[in-house]
Design an enzyme around this catalytic site. Sequence first.
Site, PDB file in Angstrom:
ATOM      1  N   VAL A  43      -1.633   1.608   3.241  1.00 18.95           N
ATOM      2  CA  VAL A  43      -1.112   1.794   2.004  1.00 18.95           C
ATOM      3  C   VAL A  43      -0.716   0.513   1.278  1.00 18.95           C
ATOM      4  CG1 VAL A  43       1.227   2.461   2.326  1.00 18.95           C
ATOM      5  CG2 VAL A  43      -0.097   3.339   0.020  1.00 18.95           C
ATOM      6  N   LYS A  44      -0.078  -0.266   2.201  1.00 17.47           N
ATOM      7  CA  LYS A  44       0.205  -1.691   1.350  1.00 17.47           C
ATOM      8  C   LYS A  44      -1.082  -2.814   1.014  1.00 17.47           C
ATOM      9  CE  LYS A  44       3.625  -2.238   0.850  1.00 17.47           C
ATOM     10  NZ  LYS A  44       4.850  -1.785  -0.079  1.00 17.47           N
ATOM     11  N   ASP A  45      -2.118  -2.359   1.315  1.00 16.74           N
ATOM     12  CA  ASP A  45      -3.470  -3.491   1.016  1.00 16.74           C
ATOM     13  C   ASP A  45      -3.217  -3.411  -0.624  1.00 16.74           C
ATOM     14  OD1 ASP A  45      -3.765  -3.408   3.704  1.00 16.74           O
ATOM     15  OD2 ASP A  45      -6.165  -2.765   3.335  1.00 16.74           O
TER      16      ASP A  45
END
Length: 331
Positions: A43-45
Amino acid sequence: MSISRTFSGTVGSTPLIPLVRLSHELGRTILGKAEFLNPGGSVKDRAAKAIIDDAEERGALRSGGTIVEGTAGNTGIALALVANERGYRCTIVIPDDQSMEKIELLRTIGADVRVVPAVAFTDPENYYHVARRIAEQTPGAVWADQFENPANRRAHEQTTGPEIWEQCEGRLDAFITSAGTGGTIAGVALALKKRDPRIIVGLCDPMGSALYAHVTTGSLDVEGDSNVEGIGIKRITKNFAGAPIDHAMRVVDRDAIEMAHWLLRREGLFLGGSAALNVVGAARLARTLPEGSRVVTILCDGGQRYQSRIFNETWLQENDVLPCARGLEFL
Ligand code: PMP
């Protein structure tokens, strides 16, 4: 489907997966936003790409510059990949209590990795402060500061939230997730509430985090501890502050780990601990809603990053969290 202009252009637009067996057992539909399918694997992309885009637009990051961050791993992995694509250097400060898989991966993909002792936020040697100092001392460097940088939350308000709304065609009753920086929960919550204020927003918090107490009592009381990586925090960040949260619950590690193994065996989904914890939260929240309700949560990253931990028998035994459930009786 067309050819993407760039690698980082493939961030987001992830599928929304129905957890078919779980939904059947509950009589309510649980949908997981498959963030582990992002190109950097988490999700941190979304936050990393948005933070770099923002630094470029502000003129703070120029060709050959360095992006510096203190991170539990996933943000660092995402930043390092985008930095490679765009010709920046990347320095990542990571506490030594994070999984070896993430630290090795960061080294492999070319980040300048600084492993520091896991100490409290109040200690100047905490990874967050070390990263800030490195950025201050490095010419041409930008500190990503995912905790306080509003580009993080904005990424979720502008992409994750609207994607969920469109994928559900506006038919969802609740959204629930855990929080690290708070960017995901706050951004998605703002986007969904704007479209339909009746959508319930839930926070599922690991032990050892202050967010549950903050939402329910306004204090920052902490109880217990957790080994689930990437989530839980003892302070209120700018990215979390003001998130429209209706409901909060605590989830113990044992239940998250039971769920991680159940999801692998029964749904074919090999996910990390925070994703599994989110599914526990989604199931418990769904049970309080009428039959047929739809609850969305975030499948933050994949299980490969934790093979030496929550999928390793020795580690599970040492931490007294060996899964033993036959079905979903832990819910
Ligand atoms: N799960 C994992 C595995 C993470 O790395 C993170 C980010 N720290 C989160 C969940 C939480 O996301 P956010 O920072 O947007 O609250």
